[in-house]
Design an enzyme around this catalytic site. Structure first.
Site, PDB file in Angstrom:
ATOM      1  N   ARG A 181       6.330 -37.083  39.838  1.00  0.00           N
ATOM      2  CA  ARG A 181       4.828 -37.951  39.010  1.00  0.00           C
ATOM      3  C   ARG A 181       5.513 -39.122  39.403  1.00  0.00           C
ATOM      4  NH1 ARG A 181       8.468 -36.420  33.616  1.00  0.00           N
ATOM      5  NH2 ARG A 181      10.172 -36.974  35.116  1.00  0.00           N
ATOM      6  N   ARG A 194       2.265 -34.739  41.666  1.00  0.00           N
ATOM      7  CA  ARG A 194       1.236 -35.269  40.739  1.00  0.00           C
ATOM      8  C   ARG A 194       0.201 -36.251  40.913  1.00  0.00           C
ATOM      9  NH1 ARG A 194       2.474 -35.529  34.313  1.00  0.00           N
ATOM     10  NH2 ARG A 194       3.312 -37.681  34.809  1.00  0.00           N
ATOM     11  N   GLU A 202      -3.216 -29.003  30.333  1.00  0.00           N
ATOM     12  CA  GLU A 202      -2.049 -29.685  29.381  1.00  0.00           C
ATOM     13  C   GLU A 202      -3.679 -30.234  28.409  1.00  0.00           C
ATOM     14  OE1 GLU A 202      -0.937 -33.379  31.092  1.00  0.00           O
ATOM     15  OE2 GLU A 202      -2.249 -32.936  32.839  1.00  0.00           O
ATOM     16  N   SER A 211      -0.172 -26.073  36.129  1.00  0.00           N
ATOM     17  CA  SER A 211       1.438 -25.856  35.958  1.00  0.00           C
ATOM     18  C   SER A 211       0.700 -26.269  33.824  1.00  0.00           C
ATOM     19  CB  SER A 211       1.471 -27.443  36.797  1.00  0.00           C
ATOM     20  OG  SER A 211       3.146 -27.477  35.938  1.00  0.00           O
ATOM     21  N   GLY A 256       1.123 -27.886  31.507  1.00  0.00           N
ATOM     22  CA  GLY A 256       1.887 -29.567  31.111  1.00  0.00           C
ATOM     23  C   GLY A 256       1.738 -29.768  29.355  1.00  0.00           C
ATOM     24  N   THR A 257       3.444 -28.625  29.264  1.00  0.00           N
ATOM     25  CA  THR A 257       3.159 -28.404  27.461  1.00  0.00           C
ATOM     26  C   THR A 257       3.491 -29.542  27.098  1.00  0.00           C
ATOM     27  OG1 THR A 257       5.703 -27.684  27.603  1.00  0.00           O
ATOM     28  CG2 THR A 257       3.535 -25.755  27.638  1.00  0.00           C
ATOM     29  N   ASN A 258       3.884 -31.086  27.120  1.00  0.00           N
ATOM     30  CA  ASN A 258       4.379 -31.634  26.259  1.00  0.00           C
ATOM     31  C   ASN A 258       2.789 -32.246  25.712  1.00  0.00           C
ATOM     32  OD1 ASN A 258       6.633 -31.846  26.662  1.00  0.00           O
ATOM     33  ND2 ASN A 258       6.393 -33.879  28.622  1.00  0.00           N
ATOM     34  N   ASP A 259       1.520 -32.132  27.063  1.00  0.00           N
ATOM     35  CA  ASP A 259       0.279 -33.454  26.336  1.00  0.00           C
ATOM     36  C   ASP A 259      -0.468 -31.835  25.726  1.00  0.00           C
ATOM     37  OD1 ASP A 259       0.730 -35.517  27.805  1.00  0.00           O
ATOM     38  OD2 ASP A 259      -0.841 -35.623  28.360  1.00  0.00           O
ATOM     39  N   CYS A 316       5.759 -27.121  33.614  1.00  0.00           N
ATOM     40  CA  CYS A 316       6.525 -28.603  33.587  1.00  0.00           C
ATOM     41  C   CYS A 316       6.713 -29.967  32.670  1.00  0.00           C
ATOM     42  CB  CYS A 316       5.716 -29.525  34.583  1.00  0.00           C
ATOM     43  SG  CYS A 316       3.580 -29.796  34.646  1.00  0.00           S
TER      44      CYS A 316
END
Lengths: 887, 887
Positions: A559, A615, A750, A769, A771-774, A837
């Site tokens: 990041r 990123r 994401e 990739s 971004g499973t949080n977002d 990620c």
């Protein structure tokens, strides 16, 4: 002929778990491999289900099969049910497919009545023993089967002991015990309106019904609900002839593990009591003996027991937890099951069993619960420290911490801001407490369960937490809590161990996590088995090195914004943001370029040719400016106190910019590649920094493999534009430096639209990739910051969500999008690299999902890399087992 | 034999548009129906494409076909190309499939050279005419074909006129014109290095190449890009014998519409010039005569023209825009195409043509551009008012408004807060101006196009806006703008008409939209044709009545939160929010119950049995509390000025609650059914209010059909819990009131997860209503409030998004989710009702999408109901046409 509802132990086996329940299948298996199991039979779970379907009637033919089976047991034991001379006594136990507390457990000594007890007196030559058996039976049966409150009987016992002037039950003599039996029968008559049933067959019928009924009592339903056990499974009933461990000095009972469940050492571990029944071991009237003592007391029995243990371990290929009884020098096995163990023990046992040739590596990796390993990977209390445990609560969120006790969120915040480490202690927490929870080292509550607000929020924050610690009595007014006779005032030091639920007095030395030899061996095997790559998320060279040490095969997420936040850079970043013109902004960016180049140089160098996904800037620019509220209060204060007009003006300029950049929903705002679209100069600077650093390293002979990742893409055209810009910059730097740079450019997936149009996006992306949080935030419409503080706990408590979807990936919703994106992405670009990620990359069930979806790698925080390696191996092993590849 | 690349006009027809281009197909069609068209031929678009494919070579055989066709024309006209006595002259025009400004338009008089011009002199007996034709030809050819700057020739003309002391070109005598021709040839030699081509065949070959090349010039490429015209279509070339309108008093040229394009009246409408070529009508040297005058001047020609117009209208079944030339008393038709018209004219023409039997209703509804109708449905300037138009800019967002001029967003905000109506005037707007734009009546900018920040934001806000009005010169320092000689200072009144781009002095009377007879007739037909239902979004009985008047068939969305915001209720709502206990909260809710019941009673009554979908509370609770910043400044001020400690304490309590409820991303926060899950008592109150109101109405004999809509569902279990609660309350009220209540409970689909799991959700939903505003926000990760103010305009300008996805539904992304949800929903519940209640419900392209997806209805704001009815009919008509159902 009616269906078969009853199986003799010898008719069953371990594979019949769903029909016979766990206990029944275990007893059958032991019987069949020739172990000394008291004979008995199991009534099937099907019988239970039909009992409910028919409106609480036994299925036709079932009772007949029960009596027929009982006859077989009478023949085997040479005893007779209800015989006045040689009566058969039995135990009745429930036995569901999954062990379920809350259901009827055990009725012992069934078959006793006023007549058969006399036979027991005669045969045992011990009236006290016989009467004690009878009164125990009346007590248990009345409580469990007839629903008479337990304390009614306890009152009689207490009064009797008072009258006798004695303290323990075993000090009551035979004659008095006879009186107790009579008193107990009176209690039954008074409370139930009927005599205690004297007919053994009636007793058995009542007991079977009681077991069936216990399947649907409130506690069992609740337990099933919170553990996701389907209600249609039903329970089996086990009826087994009694073996008495309490008939004299050549009798006994005990429990043992075939290996040490705490350390994993290969040595019998357990304890026993001479002249006792099972419940006495737990009751703590006498101190049990360690199992090794049995060698001296009953060498033959001990040897038989050791042999049996070896046999069972070999048979089940796992460490066993065994219950046994010795009746007049004869060993009986009452239960065997896979033994629970600590994380270090699990590792050691699995590793040693592979070395012993008992199991293969594939099996070994599946034996370890990755969630349990989590304990080993958190800071924890030094096991060599002597600790004073004050109380135990629920281990709601792992990790350990020490700090000063504080009783309000406001105070927690204030003290933390003053540099103190604090533990927030509350009866329970609410959304009003979030600001304090954020600042506390750990949270301790006296109320609430594993899904309470405190528990859910703390797990979300990755902060140690103990919940429902009822032993501590909090007094907010006095700012103190009492535990037993001790009192802790605000500011006093305590420690909490969230992995075990222990509340400890004072400050305690902690140790950092490390991998022991067994762990290292296990991970080595895991690496052999897994097909899913494991990378780490790291923003600094230090983190990158840690990640490599833990076995990461690359960096899945660097990041860059954290670098912007560094103290020496923030002023430059702010200068860039406050710029009115492109020229001013580019001047500020020019100052940032060498700094960023240095950052990337460090990380790429640390990874020595392993891929590093970088990123580009993701957060909205206002995150780098001061807080609006603070500014407003400052300005108001300055104005009212005749502050320097110049300062006021400057603050007002910043306020104006902050206001202009202020967003209603920053999560869905001007961030990610949207910055790249509106301000191409920012990404241009970062891409330059990446490729200058790469050229520099390659010139120095160091391999460097950066992967440029463009965040928050929703449309192929965004990526096309930004990719073209980045590729052109790389091309220029190739020419300028003469270094043949490796160029790989991809994107995060994401936002749902990117997933839904992944085929179009893949045209411009060498890798995705996730971004499973977002992606979770947008797919569920859950702002994580808000959800975990404000309403997630309602969803977990009310079982609307099985689990916090930020912890374990929501496979039905988010997972569906990931699958869609993978499919579309591969269709457009068959060799596309697919990674994840988000934090889910370190969570075992999510990792299994990633494996099954066919991702290339997961990326997680460095400390979770070992868990990810193991979980990835388990997913592969499971798949191979399912496919029959496993030998 | 080589492919056919050249078609005589008589060989083509109107259906060959893609091969012959629009103009060529039109000329062919006119030729074929026997109209007097100067003979000619068309070189196909295929020839153009092959010309590019082969690297700028004519396809084999093409030129041969050109010469052969030219021969046919020579025969038809009795003239010869290049003949020194009777030369054939031709025009060469490009003709793409879609009309495309930016491409080569026209070269007239091709075939003239030093020799043939003498024949023209002789034949016309008019040397001035002939020389004027020749110099025009040189000028056009050199400019368009040879790329010599136009002003080079203009300089010659200007100098000539100066020398002569005259003002207009037509004052130049024949001899001088001969000199001009010589000068022009010198310019060609000087600028191109070659003589002006004297060979007519060479001229034609060069002109054809120039037309082909113009297909790929920058302007054409740009035009295609912004209008989504594929580059592979290619252009055709039309070669046509010249007809001269400038050969004397019996010659002329003109343009006409077959019906009045402004009002739609069925009467020839147009103008002509005697003795002139086409370009003269536009050049404005003489004032053209109205077409009716031709009746007096050339009665026979006029009658022939009238007949031709009737024929063309009948042939094309639509109002035509016609170009004609009269050469020596003979009428030639040069072009016919469908005429552009105003919205009222479109309605009148379509309605009258149906009445005349010329078209059917299906065709009529497809003739109206719904976007154009938008003008009629906004407040607009009273057409009877006399207005002083100051300037015209781009009509960036429709609607009209008057207000005081203001030049900064801050001032706009302040004046608006003081109750003034303001028009924000800026050179251009930026995200820093949003707060002022929100408060202004309208926005006027001097720079920027239809996709500038101001335009995109204003359209998003539904606010009138004029952009790029370059005539106004803004002076921020002086706080004024000048337009021509007039100056407007801050505070002076102006009006803007966003639908036409007119900036008007002073305050102007406005009229509310209304439907005239043609509009009503058209909508009546639309209702016959459409299959998609149309409902309206309405929160009050007044809005509901307006919706019914505009033809809504129900209410698709009633937002209950607006009712919470009413002045008399907000204190009770705040009391509810500030409650510490469930009891206090329920007490406050009990006060709200009768108020809400009254709200629902009014709306349900207004709709008289049409369905009314009532959405339970949706926004987060903090929206009902005062603003945190304001509170902080208030408290700071009170403290520094020794304010009343009681007041401070009270404010601090509110601040604390507001802080506790504060969210980082309210859009993704604790709102919608999440409130229903955490605080079931709120929804319980609302459901009670709905069903009590329903019972009351039914008892009074009024039909009432409420539909209870649960917002923001992401998981079937949420809906299950909330549906059960609502159904139970309805059941209780049925029993209590004895009224048989109609109970329909459904949900919004506005979060991706709900769409992805719509099969599970549908089990508990009688209907889905797509909340496409929120679904767009979450699927794209775009917070609307932030996107439209901060970065959307970059996306539109850079063409990353074709259109603002909050205005027209993003069919690729959001549409995919809607499709998935419909499919899954129908699978689980075949008769499920599917609607849409986002603002897209009133946008024509989105409505077509809804029709194609098979939704049950769209719901939009009352004023857009007519547009929705028409657009729905168009979608149905289009589908029927495509399926061949249309006769």
């Amino acid at each position: 002929m009616s269906k078969k509802y009853v199986y003799l132990f010898k008719e069953g086996n371990a594979d019949m778990r769903s029909l016979l329940g766990g206990k029944g299948a275990g007893l059958a298996e032991m019987s069949n491999i020739g172990l000394p199991v008291p004979p008995g039979f199991t009534i099937t779970t099907e019988a239970c289900n039909e009992y409910y379907e028919s409106g609480l009637d036994f299925p036709e033919g079932m009772l007949g099969q029960v009596w027929a089976s009982l006859k077989v047991i009478e023949d085997q034991t040479g005893k007779e049910f209800g015989s006045p001379t040689n009566p058969l006594l039995v135990s009745v136990r429930s036995g569901a497919v999954f062990s379920m507390p809350g259901m009827m457990d055990t009725v012992l000594n069934l078959g006793l009545n006023d007549t058969t007890v006399q036979a027991l007196v005669a045969n045992s030559q011990d009236e006290r023993f016989a009467m004690d058996c009878y009164r125990r039976f009346i007590q248990m049966f009345s409580d469990i089967v007839m629903g008479i409150e337990h304390y009614e009987f306890e009152n009689v016992l207490v009064n009797t002991k008072e009258t006798l002037g004695v303290k323990y039950d075993n000090e009551i003599d035979a004659a008095t015990m006879r009186g107790v039996v009579e008193e107990f029968k009176k209690v039954v008559k008074r409370e139930s309106g009927r005599e205690f049933p004297q007919d053994p067959k009636e007793q058995l019928v009542m007991a079977i019904k009681a077991v069936f009924s216990s399947w649907n009592n409130d506690r069992a339903i609740y337990y099933r609900k919170i553990n996701n056990i389907p209600g249609h499974l039903g329970t089996a009933v086990n009826v087994q002839s009694m073996a008495f461990g309490n008939m004299g000095g050549d009798c006994g009972t005990g429990v043992a593990f075939t290996r040490n469940p705490s350390t994993g050492e290969k040595a019998l571990y357990g304890e026993y009591l001479i002249n006792a029944q099972g419940e006495d071991v737990v009751a703590g009237i006498r101190t049990p003996q360690p199992i090794s003592k049995l060698k001296e007391e009953m060498p033959a029995v001990f040897q038989q027991f050791v042999d049996t243990c070896l046999l069972l371990e070999k048979h089940y290929k796992d460490m066993q937890d065994i219950e046994f009884t010795i009746e007049r020098g004869k060993l009986y096995m009452l239960q065997t099951r896979t033994g629970k163990r600590t994380a270090p023990a699990a590792l050691r046992i699995a590793v040693e069993m592979v070395n012993e040739g008992l199991i293969d590596k594939n099996t070994a990796v599946q034996r370890i619960d990755p969630a349990q390993l989590d304990q080993l990977l958190h800071r924890r209390i030094d096991p060599n420290a002597s600790v004073e445990v004050l109380a135990k609560g629920l281990p709601a969120s792992p990790g350990a911490a020490s700090g000063k006790v504080v009783f309000s969120a406001d105070e927690a915040e204030q003290m933390a801001d003053d540099g103190e480490k604090v533990i927030l202690v509350r009866m329970e927490t609410t959304p009003d407490d979030i600001h304090g929870m954020v600042k506390a080292q750990a949270i301790l509550t006296s109320r609430g369960g594993m899904t309470s607000h405190a528990a859910v929020v703390a797990r979300g924050m990755g902060k140690p937490c103990i919940c429902g610690c009822e032993a501590i009595k909090i007094d907010y007014a006095k700012e103190e809590f009492a535990v037993g006779s001790r009192v802790f005032k605000k500011g006093e030091l305590i420690s909490v161990d969230g992995g075990t639920g222990r509340v400890i007095a004072g400050e305690i030395p902690m140790i950092d996590p490390e991998l022991n030899d067994d762990f290292v061996t296990m991970l080595y095997w895991a690496d052999e088995i897994r097909t899913l790559g494991v990378r780490a998320n790291a923003d600094t060279p230090e983190d990158a090195e840690k990640a490599r040490a833990f076995g990461a095969e690359g960096i899945g997420l660097t990041r860059t914004e954290h670098m912007f936040m560094a103290q020496d850079r923030l002023p430059v970043v702010q200068q860039m943001i406050m710029s009115d013109t492109l020229e001013e902004r580019e001047a500020a960016l020019a100052k940032l370029l060498p700094m960023q180049q240095g950052d990337f140089y460090g990380i790429l160098k640390a990874m020595q040719g392993l891929p590093v996904t970088i990123r580009l800037l993701d957060p909205p620019l206002h995150e780098f400016l001061p807080n609006i509220e603070d500014l407003m209060v400052e300005i108001t204060t300055l104005k009212l106190t005749n502050g320097d007009p110049e300062v006021i003006k400057k603050k007002e300029t910043i306020l104006k910019k902050a206001r202009a950049l202020h967003e209603f929903n920053p999560m869905l705002g001007h961030r990610g590649c949207r910055l790249g679209i509106s301000n191409p100069e920012i990404y241009a600077m970062q891409v330059k920094a990446i490729f200058y650093a790469t050229a520099q390293l390659i010139k120095e002979g160091v391999d460097a493999k950066p992967e440029v990742m463009i965040p928050l893409v929703i449309h192929a055209k965004e990526l096309q534009v930004l990719r073209d810009q980045a590729a052109a910059i790389a091309e220029e730097i190739k020419v300028e430096t003469g270094v043949d740079l490796p160029v790989s450019i991809g994107t995060m997936i994401e936002i749902p639209r990117a997933a839904l149009t992944a085929d179009e996006v893949a045209e411009y992306a060498e890798f995705f990739s996730f971004g499973t949080n977002d992606l979770t935030q947008t797919t569920l419409g859950f702002s994580r910051d808000d959800a975990e503080g404000k309403f997630m706990h309602y969803y977990i408590e009310k079982k609307i969500l099985e689990e916090n979807p930020f912890v374990s990936i929501d496979q039905t919703g988010v997972g569906k999008l990931v699958n869609i994106a993978c499919e579309l992405g591969r269709k457009a670009r068959p060799n596309i690299k697919l990674g994840i990620c988000g934090e889910h990359g370190g969570e075992p069930r999510s990792i299994e999902f990633c494996h099954n979806t066919g991702l290339t790698y997961v990326s997680c925080s460095p400390f979770r890399v070992p868990i990810a390696r193991l979980a990835a191996a388990q997913a592969a092993a499971k798949e191979r087992s399912a496919a029959g590849v496993d030998k």
